[in-house]
Design a protein around this motif. Structure first.
Motif, short mmCIF file in Angstrom:
data_model
loop_
_atom_site.label_atom_id
_atom_site.label_comp_id
_atom_site.label_asym_id
_atom_site.label_seq_id
_atom_site.Cartn_x
_atom_site.Cartn_y
_atom_site.Cartn_z
N THR A 23 13.30 2.46 25.32
CA THR A 23 12.64 3.33 24.34
C THR A 23 11.12 3.29 24.45
OG1 THR A 23 12.58 1.62 22.63
CG2 THR A 23 14.53 3.05 22.70
N SER A 24 10.57 2.45 25.35
CA SER A 24 9.12 2.31 25.44
C SER A 24 8.66 2.26 26.89
CB SER A 24 8.66 1.04 24.72
OG SER A 24 7.27 0.85 24.90
N TYR A 42 17.44 -10.38 36.41
CA TYR A 42 18.45 -9.44 35.92
C TYR A 42 17.93 -8.00 36.03
CZ TYR A 42 21.83 -7.13 32.98
OH TYR A 42 22.80 -6.26 32.51
N LEU A 43 16.72 -7.77 35.55
CA LEU A 43 16.14 -6.42 35.62
C LEU A 43 15.99 -5.97 37.06
CD1 LEU A 43 13.38 -6.77 32.86
CD2 LEU A 43 15.61 -5.63 32.64
N TYR A 44 15.60 -6.89 37.94
CA TYR A 44 15.43 -6.58 39.35
C TYR A 44 16.77 -6.19 39.99
CZ TYR A 44 13.66 -7.00 44.12
OH TYR A 44 13.29 -6.73 45.42
N TYR A 45 17.81 -7.00 39.76
CA TYR A 45 19.12 -6.71 40.33
C TYR A 45 19.70 -5.39 39.81
CZ TYR A 45 19.55 -11.30 42.50
OH TYR A 45 19.37 -12.40 43.28
N LYS A 46 19.39 -5.07 38.57
CA LYS A 46 19.88 -3.82 37.99
C LYS A 46 19.02 -2.62 38.40
CE LYS A 46 23.42 -5.23 35.62
NZ LYS A 46 24.76 -4.72 35.87
N GLY A 47 17.91 -2.89 39.08
CA GLY A 47 17.03 -1.81 39.52
C GLY A 47 16.20 -1.21 38.41
N ILE A 48 15.98 -1.97 37.34
CA ILE A 48 15.22 -1.43 36.20
C ILE A 48 14.00 -2.29 35.87
CG2 ILE A 48 17.11 -0.15 35.13
CD1 ILE A 48 17.69 -2.54 33.36
N GLN A 49 13.49 -3.01 36.87
CA GLN A 49 12.30 -3.83 36.64
C GLN A 49 11.10 -2.96 36.28
OE1 GLN A 49 13.74 -3.39 39.59
NE2 GLN A 49 12.23 -3.15 41.20
N ARG A 50 11.15 -1.66 36.59
CA ARG A 50 10.06 -0.75 36.23
C ARG A 50 9.89 -0.62 34.72
NH1 ARG A 50 14.32 1.72 35.64
NH2 ARG A 50 14.88 3.82 35.16
N LEU A 51 10.86 -1.10 33.94
CA LEU A 51 10.75 -1.05 32.49
C LEU A 51 9.70 -2.01 31.95
CD1 LEU A 51 14.52 -0.87 31.41
CD2 LEU A 51 12.87 1.00 31.49
N THR A 52 9.22 -2.93 32.78
CA THR A 52 8.23 -3.90 32.31
C THR A 52 6.88 -3.67 32.97
OG1 THR A 52 8.82 -5.51 34.01
CG2 THR A 52 9.97 -5.68 31.92
N LEU A 53 5.83 -3.83 32.18
CA LEU A 53 4.47 -3.75 32.72
C LEU A 53 4.10 -5.05 33.43
CD1 LEU A 53 2.54 -2.18 29.70
CD2 LEU A 53 3.20 -1.05 31.84
N TYR A 77 -6.08 -10.96 28.91
CA TYR A 77 -6.34 -9.74 29.66
C TYR A 77 -5.51 -8.55 29.18
CZ TYR A 77 -8.42 -13.14 32.84
OH TYR A 77 -9.17 -14.15 33.37
N LEU A 78 -4.71 -8.75 28.14
CA LEU A 78 -3.79 -7.70 27.68
C LEU A 78 -4.14 -7.16 26.30
CD1 LEU A 78 -0.48 -9.38 28.90
CD2 LEU A 78 -1.72 -7.51 30.00
N VAL A 79 -5.34 -7.36 25.86
CA VAL A 79 -5.77 -6.97 24.52
C VAL A 79 -5.44 -5.51 24.22
CG1 VAL A 79 -7.79 -6.72 23.00
CG2 VAL A 79 -7.56 -8.72 24.48
N GLN A 80 -5.61 -4.63 25.21
CA GLN A 80 -5.38 -3.20 24.98
C GLN A 80 -3.92 -2.87 24.66
OE1 GLN A 80 -6.08 -4.67 27.85
NE2 GLN A 80 -5.13 -3.67 29.59
N PHE A 81 -3.00 -3.83 24.90
CA PHE A 81 -1.58 -3.59 24.65
C PHE A 81 -1.07 -4.24 23.36
CE2 PHE A 81 -1.96 -3.29 29.31
CZ PHE A 81 -1.49 -1.99 29.47
N PHE A 82 -1.88 -5.04 22.70
CA PHE A 82 -1.40 -5.78 21.54
C PHE A 82 -0.80 -4.88 20.46
CE2 PHE A 82 -4.40 -9.66 22.26
CZ PHE A 82 -3.61 -10.05 23.33
N GLU A 83 -1.41 -3.77 20.18
CA GLU A 83 -0.94 -2.92 19.10
C GLU A 83 0.13 -1.92 19.53
OE1 GLU A 83 -3.91 -1.12 16.68
OE2 GLU A 83 -5.02 -2.99 16.42
N THR A 84 0.24 -1.66 20.84
CA THR A 84 1.15 -0.60 21.28
C THR A 84 2.38 -1.07 22.04
OG1 THR A 84 -0.16 -0.28 23.30
CG2 THR A 84 -0.72 1.09 21.38
N ALA A 85 2.29 -2.21 22.71
CA ALA A 85 3.39 -2.66 23.57
C ALA A 85 4.45 -3.43 22.79
CB ALA A 85 2.85 -3.54 24.70
N ASN A 86 5.64 -3.45 23.36
CA ASN A 86 6.73 -4.29 22.87
C ASN A 86 6.68 -5.60 23.65
OD1 ASN A 86 7.62 -2.19 21.25
ND2 ASN A 86 9.10 -1.48 22.76
N PHE A 87 6.63 -6.71 22.94
CA PHE A 87 6.59 -8.03 23.57
C PHE A 87 7.96 -8.68 23.41
CE2 PHE A 87 2.19 -7.11 23.18
CZ PHE A 87 1.56 -7.83 24.17
#
Length: 161
Positions: A23-24, A42-53, A77-87
């Motif tokens: 969803t993000s 797991y994400l790599y084997y499923k081919g969906i590692q692109r879901l993570t920054l 170094y990730l300050v710009q993502f604090f309010e918008t990203a899912n952690f």
């Protein structure tokens, strides 16, 4: 200073994790240890590692630079993502509350904790993979690390010049 709104959600199953990540466009895995490796594998084997920054860590002095091709970056170094990203906290449940506090202090607004059961479910999924797939992924990962290291070594003398 005004208190920021934040939300914490618990993920119990891998299907919930994949649904949440889908969803993000801004998903960051917190951690670079065993649990993070399981999740990234797991994400790599499923081919969906692109879901993570990236994978986030508190201090970048001792951890790897990448996990299955996904960069590992210090929180500072990730300050710009604090309010918008899912952690997504990819560490053992018994110490997740400490990381939730760290992420809240940084101003992160959407935090997911992942149950140990979800990590077990991921590991059990690896057992059903054919051995040649596991070997191929391991070989490709080693080639990636070797090439990255080689490029860094070649690049350094150019900078000195």
């Amino acid at each position: 200073m005004m208190k920021q709104d934040f939300e914490i959600r618990k993920i119990h199953k891998v299907s919930e994790l994949i649904k949440a990540m889908s969803t993000s466009n801004e998903n960051i895995i917190y951690g670079a240890g065993h649990m993070a490796h399981i999740l990234m594998k797991y994400l790599y084997y499923k081919g969906i590692q692109r879901l993570t920054l990236c994978a986030a860590i508190e201090d970048d002095s001792v951890d790897p630079v990448a996990i299955y091709g996904t960069p590992v970056i210090a929180l500072k170094y990730l300050v710009q993502f604090f309010e918008t990203a899912n952690f997504y906290i990819a560490i053992s449940e018994d110490i997740q509350s400490e990381i939730v506090d760290v992420l809240r202090e940084k101003g992160c607004r959407m935090i997911y904790t992942i149950s140990n059961a979800a990590f077990t479910e991921m590991e059990e999924g690896f057992e059903m993979l054919p051995a040649n797939i596991v070997a191929d992924v391991g070989i490709r990962q080693n080639e990636f690390i070797t090439e990255k290291t080689r490029n860094e070594v070649l690049w350094q003398p150019e900078v000195v010049k």
